[in-house]
Design a protein around this motif. Structure first.
Motif, PDB file in Angstrom:
ATOM      1  N   ILE A 112       0.822  -1.221   0.000  1.00  0.00           N
ATOM      2  CA  ILE A 112       0.000   0.000   0.000  1.00  0.00           C
ATOM      3  C   ILE A 112       0.857   1.273   0.000  1.00  0.00           C
ATOM      4  O   ILE A 112       0.318   2.363  -0.079  1.00  0.00           O
ATOM      5  CB  ILE A 112      -0.978   0.035   1.196  1.00  0.00           C
ATOM      6  N   ASN A 113       2.155   1.106   0.098  1.00  0.00           N
ATOM      7  CA  ASN A 113       3.056   2.256   0.086  1.00  0.00           C
ATOM      8  C   ASN A 113       4.388   1.864  -0.513  1.00  0.00           C
ATOM      9  O   ASN A 113       4.914   0.797  -0.186  1.00  0.00           O
ATOM     10  CB  ASN A 113       3.322   2.712   1.524  1.00  0.00           C
ATOM     11  N   ALA A 114       4.944   2.745  -1.323  1.00  0.00           N
ATOM     12  CA  ALA A 114       6.293   2.517  -1.849  1.00  0.00           C
ATOM     13  C   ALA A 114       7.013   3.854  -1.826  1.00  0.00           C
ATOM     14  O   ALA A 114       6.561   4.819  -2.445  1.00  0.00           O
ATOM     15  CB  ALA A 114       6.213   1.972  -3.264  1.00  0.00           C
ATOM     16  N   ASP A 115       8.112   3.921  -1.076  1.00  0.00           N
ATOM     17  CA  ASP A 115       8.850   5.183  -0.916  1.00  0.00           C
ATOM     18  C   ASP A 115      10.301   4.997  -1.325  1.00  0.00           C
ATOM     19  O   ASP A 115      10.966   4.064  -0.848  1.00  0.00           O
ATOM     20  CB  ASP A 115       8.833   5.623   0.561  1.00  0.00           C
ATOM     21  N   PHE A 173      15.589  -2.793  -6.134  1.00  0.00           N
ATOM     22  CA  PHE A 173      14.742  -2.599  -7.311  1.00  0.00           C
ATOM     23  C   PHE A 173      13.327  -3.047  -6.998  1.00  0.00           C
ATOM     24  O   PHE A 173      13.124  -3.974  -6.210  1.00  0.00           O
ATOM     25  CB  PHE A 173      15.263  -3.433  -8.496  1.00  0.00           C
ATOM     26  N   VAL A 174      12.379  -2.389  -7.667  1.00  0.00           N
ATOM     27  CA  VAL A 174      10.979  -2.819  -7.575  1.00  0.00           C
ATOM     28  C   VAL A 174      10.483  -3.093  -8.984  1.00  0.00           C
ATOM     29  O   VAL A 174      10.712  -2.291  -9.904  1.00  0.00           O
ATOM     30  CB  VAL A 174      10.083  -1.726  -6.935  1.00  0.00           C
ATOM     31  N   VAL A 175       9.823  -4.214  -9.164  1.00  0.00           N
ATOM     32  CA  VAL A 175       9.145  -4.465 -10.430  1.00  0.00           C
ATOM     33  C   VAL A 175       7.650  -4.526 -10.140  1.00  0.00           C
ATOM     34  O   VAL A 175       7.183  -5.397  -9.401  1.00  0.00           O
ATOM     35  CB  VAL A 175       9.623  -5.773 -11.090  1.00  0.00           C
ATOM     36  N   ALA A 176       6.933  -3.570 -10.699  1.00  0.00           N
ATOM     37  CA  ALA A 176       5.474  -3.564 -10.529  1.00  0.00           C
ATOM     38  C   ALA A 176       4.876  -4.463 -11.609  1.00  0.00           C
ATOM     39  O   ALA A 176       4.739  -4.068 -12.763  1.00  0.00           O
ATOM     40  CB  ALA A 176       4.935  -2.145 -10.640  1.00  0.00           C
ATOM     41  N   ALA A 177       4.595  -5.688 -11.197  1.00  0.00           N
ATOM     42  CA  ALA A 177       3.956  -6.658 -12.103  1.00  0.00           C
ATOM     43  C   ALA A 177       2.491  -6.737 -11.686  1.00  0.00           C
ATOM     44  O   ALA A 177       1.917  -7.804 -11.498  1.00  0.00           O
ATOM     45  CB  ALA A 177       4.648  -8.014 -11.980  1.00  0.00           C
ATOM     46  N   THR A 178       1.927  -5.545 -11.505  1.00  0.00           N
ATOM     47  CA  THR A 178       0.634  -5.415 -10.835  1.00  0.00           C
ATOM     48  C   THR A 178      -0.564  -5.544 -11.770  1.00  0.00           C
ATOM     49  O   THR A 178      -1.706  -5.483 -11.316  1.00  0.00           O
ATOM     50  CB  THR A 178       0.576  -4.051 -10.102  1.00  0.00           C
ATOM     51  N   GLY A 179      -0.294  -5.708 -13.080  1.00  0.00           N
ATOM     52  CA  GLY A 179      -1.384  -5.988 -14.017  1.00  0.00           C
ATOM     53  C   GLY A 179      -2.044  -4.738 -14.574  1.00  0.00           C
ATOM     54  O   GLY A 179      -2.227  -3.741 -13.866  1.00  0.00           O
ATOM     55  N   CYS A 180      -2.398  -4.816 -15.854  1.00  0.00           N
ATOM     56  CA  CYS A 180      -3.103  -3.703 -16.519  1.00  0.00           C
ATOM     57  C   CYS A 180      -4.574  -3.702 -16.149  1.00  0.00           C
ATOM     58  O   CYS A 180      -5.241  -2.680 -16.203  1.00  0.00           O
ATOM     59  CB  CYS A 180      -3.007  -3.860 -18.034  1.00  0.00           C
ATOM     60  N   THR A 184     -18.177  -4.446 -14.888  1.00  0.00           N
ATOM     61  CA  THR A 184     -17.853  -3.055 -15.197  1.00  0.00           C
ATOM     62  C   THR A 184     -16.345  -2.810 -15.311  1.00  0.00           C
ATOM     63  O   THR A 184     -15.910  -1.656 -15.338  1.00  0.00           O
ATOM     64  CB  THR A 184     -18.464  -2.125 -14.119  1.00  0.00           C
ATOM     65  N   GLY A 185     -15.596  -3.891 -15.386  1.00  0.00           N
ATOM     66  CA  GLY A 185     -14.195  -3.769 -15.762  1.00  0.00           C
ATOM     67  C   GLY A 185     -13.275  -3.164 -14.728  1.00  0.00           C
ATOM     68  O   GLY A 185     -13.482  -3.312 -13.509  1.00  0.00           O
ATOM     69  N   PHE A 186     -12.297  -2.444 -15.242  1.00  0.00           N
ATOM     70  CA  PHE A 186     -11.144  -2.074 -14.419  1.00  0.00           C
ATOM     71  C   PHE A 186     -10.745  -0.615 -14.621  1.00  0.00           C
ATOM     72  O   PHE A 186     -11.032  -0.027 -15.657  1.00  0.00           O
ATOM     73  CB  PHE A 186      -9.954  -2.965 -14.810  1.00  0.00           C
ATOM     74  N   ASP A 187     -10.073  -0.092 -13.631  1.00  0.00           N
ATOM     75  CA  ASP A 187      -9.369   1.179 -13.800  1.00  0.00           C
ATOM     76  C   ASP A 187      -8.055   0.767 -14.476  1.00  0.00           C
ATOM     77  O   ASP A 187      -7.041   0.502 -13.830  1.00  0.00           O
ATOM     78  CB  ASP A 187      -9.142   1.807 -12.411  1.00  0.00           C
ATOM     79  N   ALA A 188      -8.138   0.676 -15.793  1.00  0.00           N
ATOM     80  CA  ALA A 188      -7.096  -0.034 -16.560  1.00  0.00           C
ATOM     81  C   ALA A 188      -5.765   0.715 -16.605  1.00  0.00           C
ATOM     82  O   ALA A 188      -5.730   1.940 -16.649  1.00  0.00           O
ATOM     83  CB  ALA A 188      -7.599  -0.249 -17.987  1.00  0.00           C
ATOM     84  N   MET A 189      -4.734  -0.036 -16.602  1.00  0.00           N
ATOM     85  CA  MET A 189      -3.351   0.376 -16.872  1.00  0.00           C
ATOM     86  C   MET A 189      -2.696   1.244 -15.788  1.00  0.00           C
ATOM     87  O   MET A 189      -1.509   1.136 -15.569  1.00  0.00           O
ATOM     88  CB  MET A 189      -3.253   1.095 -18.226  1.00  0.00           C
ATOM     89  N   THR A 190      -3.475   2.114 -15.157  1.00  0.00           N
ATOM     90  CA  THR A 190      -2.865   2.985 -14.140  1.00  0.00           C
ATOM     91  C   THR A 190      -3.355   2.684 -12.721  1.00  0.00           C
ATOM     92  O   THR A 190      -2.664   3.000 -11.758  1.00  0.00           O
ATOM     93  CB  THR A 190      -3.186   4.472 -14.434  1.00  0.00           C
ATOM     94  N   ALA A 198      -3.790   0.069 -10.644  1.00  0.00           N
ATOM     95  CA  ALA A 198      -3.031  -0.718  -9.669  1.00  0.00           C
ATOM     96  C   ALA A 198      -1.753   0.015  -9.251  1.00  0.00           C
ATOM     97  O   ALA A 198      -1.316  -0.076  -8.098  1.00  0.00           O
ATOM     98  CB  ALA A 198      -2.688  -2.088 -10.254  1.00  0.00           C
ATOM     99  N   LEU A 199      -1.155   0.760 -10.187  1.00  0.00           N
ATOM    100  CA  LEU A 199       0.086   1.471  -9.871  1.00  0.00           C
ATOM    101  C   LEU A 199      -0.211   2.648  -8.936  1.00  0.00           C
ATOM    102  O   LEU A 199       0.473   2.854  -7.928  1.00  0.00           O
ATOM    103  CB  LEU A 199       0.750   1.965 -11.159  1.00  0.00           C
TER     104      LEU A 199
END
Ligand code: FAD
Length: 544
Positions: free
Chosen positions: A120-123, A145-152, A388-394, A396-397
């Motif tokens: 829930i936080n990345a600093d 390093f962080v890899v955000a593989a959090t999905g589109c 009703t789908g997703f808040d796509a691409m942004t 999750a980031l």
């Protein structure tokens, strides 16, 4: 600083070399490369209690892949592709989830995965060049390093309808379906949304429920999937030709192994065009879009011929002409929204126990205790399904509350829409990589191909940094601006921005309208990424 009298703070060792957020296709492969090839101290953090990502969460009735099984899979291990047996052309969700669980076991990934852990936080700490991640539980971890593989498509979009809290029935979002399943027998069910998911779910829920009411805002162009079991002979032939199939996917613009055409619609008569469309319609799936004419998503009249063809097919499949008319898409060119493919979708409207309601004409006013009210009337319901789908691409980031160099917030950096360099990094957010981030081909492709390309690029990049004693990599502002401009310019040469799609964020109220994926094609994109790497990571600032 040395000499200024202040005491220099020692560089702290991070807990991890690399933290990977998400255990879907992207995070699993990233862990494999980071741990087993680069020998990094790597760990995956996943909100769910298992692997699979999309295929863990989306267990709704009818959930199925729209890419064919044999190429909607990893290509990095020929042993894996030879040993795994797909049952059908388009596998259903449980089978893909089983495949991903098999991959997790086969490559012993679970030992370095931490489930039930939502970040829930990345600093970012400029002094140590490390990230501190905080989980919902309060746990913290530092990493280089962080890899955000959090999905589109992993951050759910549930419209804020008045009255939902007071609804007496049960309601579900297709992207968080109960694992034990839902029995709709004898129930009056309402389904909101007619995108890919609603289209998959409709015939299956219709067959089970007492009555299904579909609330449609935007009709879609759906093409029959023509799903079928894979025979032993077909499977053997695919396995014998895997190298060729994968090479075709990798050298294509969209990650599919389809025949590419140079044909332009204007060079053909109406009858010839119809014959081409009919042949591809009969083959099913994405071929009509991908292999009919090269100018389908660029030229309005070419697109109109395809759109007209599909509209005529819809009229032919739906018995009631008024219902058929409501199902005809007229507000966007075919293919400029995520193109659905289906099994018996239009047929469902020929059932007596299915009702279609146009909520563009008479919008939903509120959810009531006993159902749903539109401007036109009230519908009594026992259960509601939000497709009703997703808040796509942004989504999750942004949900991770990311703070980069100098205290810069990702939410501020992306206020006017996402800005990235190659969809791989964001200026001001060093050592953070995004897999299939906005600005990359991502959702316009058969995604495992785009995912593998990104994960491999990131792994090569980290290896380069290690080999050169470098600890920090960050996209440069000017390189990012040039890439953002390029992404927009290419999109503007196509028909894509014309549609109110989730590609432009139109499904989420208040979201900035920006065409997010890169429409220039995987081939060009791959070349650009390779060139950047070959030129010592041109456009990135690297340092120690
Ligand atoms: C219903 C549906 C059907 C699809 N069909 C196709 C198809 O036919 N063909 C195709 O190519 N693609 C399809 N896709 C796209 C699909 O998302 C990708 O193919 C692929 O599965 C993405 O994998 P991923 O690992 O990048 O992301 P995901 O599979 O979305 O995994 C991301 C993971 O990150 C986790 N996560 C996110 N944020 C956090 C956080 N803050 N902390 C911890 N964990 C977090 C999520 O829980 C999730 O498990 C479909 C998507 C959906 C939703």
């Amino acid at each position: 600083m040395p000499g200024d009298g202040a005491k220099a703070r020692a560089i702290k060792e991070a807990d991890l070399d690399i933290a990977i957020i998400g255990a879907g296709f992207s995070g699993m492969y990233m862990l494999h490369l980071a741990r087993d090839v680069l020998h990094l101290n790597a760990r995956v953090f996943e909100a769910a209690d298992g692997v699979g990502g999309t295929w863990y969460w989306n267990r709704y009735p009818g959930a199925r892949c729209d890419s064919e099984s044999w190429y909607y899979s990893y290509s990095f291990s020929s042993e894996l592709e030879q040993e795994w047996v797909w049952s059908s052309r388009y596998p259903a969700q449980p089978e893909i989830l089983k495949y991903l669980n098999h991959v997790a076991d086969r490559f012993e990934l679970r030992s370095d995965m931490q489930f039930n852990t939502r970040i829930i936080n990345a600093d970012f700490d400029d002094h140590d060049n490390t990230w501190t991640l905080a989980a919902e539980s309060g746990e913290q971890v530092t990493t280089r390093f962080v890899v955000a593989a959090t999905g589109c498509l992993s951050s759910r979009n549930t419209p804020d309808f008045k009255g939902l809290d007071g609804f007496d029935g049960d309601w579900y979002h297709t992207g968080a379906w109960p694992h034990e399943g839902v029995d709709f027998t004898g129930k009056r069910v309402g389904l909101i949304g007619t995108g890919s998911t609603g289209i998959q779910a409709t015939p299956v829920i219709a067959a089970e429920a007492d009555h299904l009411t579909i609330f449609q805002r935007t009709p879609n162009f759906s093409i029959p999937a023509r799903n079928a079991p894979l025979s032993t002979e077909e499977a053997a032939e695919i396995k014998a030709n895997y190298a060729e199939i994968r090479a075709k996917c990798k050298s294509s613009d969209n990650g599919f192994p389809f025949e590419v055409t140079e044909r332009l619609a204007k060079d053909f008569s109406a009858e010839e065009r119809d014959a081409i469309f009919t042949e591809l319609w009969d083959l099913g799936g994405f071929r009509l879009l991908a292999s009919s004419f090269a100018d389908l998503t660029i030229d309005e009249s070419s697109n109109e011929s395809a759109s007209d063809f599909v509209r005529a097919k819809i009229r032919g499949m739906v018995n009631d002409p008024d219902v058929a008319e409501m199902l005809l898409p007229t507000d966007h060119p075919y293919g400029t929204k995520r193109p659905p493919i289906d099994t018996d979708y239009y047929d469902a409207y020929n059932r007596d126990d299915v009702t279609l309601v146009d909520v563009r004409r008479a919008p939903i006013v509120e959810i009531t205790k006993t159902g749903l009210r539109t401007e036109d009337g009230e519908y009594e319901l026992d259960a509601l399904v939000f497709a009703t789908g997703f808040d796509a691409m942004t989504g999750a980031l942004l949900n991770m509350n990311v703070t980069g160099s100098g205290g810069r917030k990702l939410g501020d950096a992306w206020e006017a829409g996402p800005r990235t360099y190659l969809g791989l990094q964001i200026a001001g957010f060093p050592n953070l990589f995004t897999v299939t981030g906005p600005g990359s081909p991502s959702v316009l492709t058969n995604m495992p191909v785009a995912i593998e390309q990104h994960v491999e690029w990131i792994a090569d990049c980290i290896e380069y940094l290690q080999n050169n004693g470098l600890t920090r990599i960050e996209a440069k502002d000017d390189a990012q601006e040039a890439w953002v401009d390029h992404v927009r310019e290419v999109a503007d040469t196509t028909l894509f921005p014309k549609a109110n799609s989730w590609y432009v964020g139109a499904n989420v109220p208040g979201k900035s309208r920006v065409f997010m994926p890169y429409v220039g094609g995987l081939t060009l994109y791959r070349e650009k990424c390779n060139e950047v790497a070959a030129n010592q990571y041109e456009g990135f600032a690297v340092s120690n």
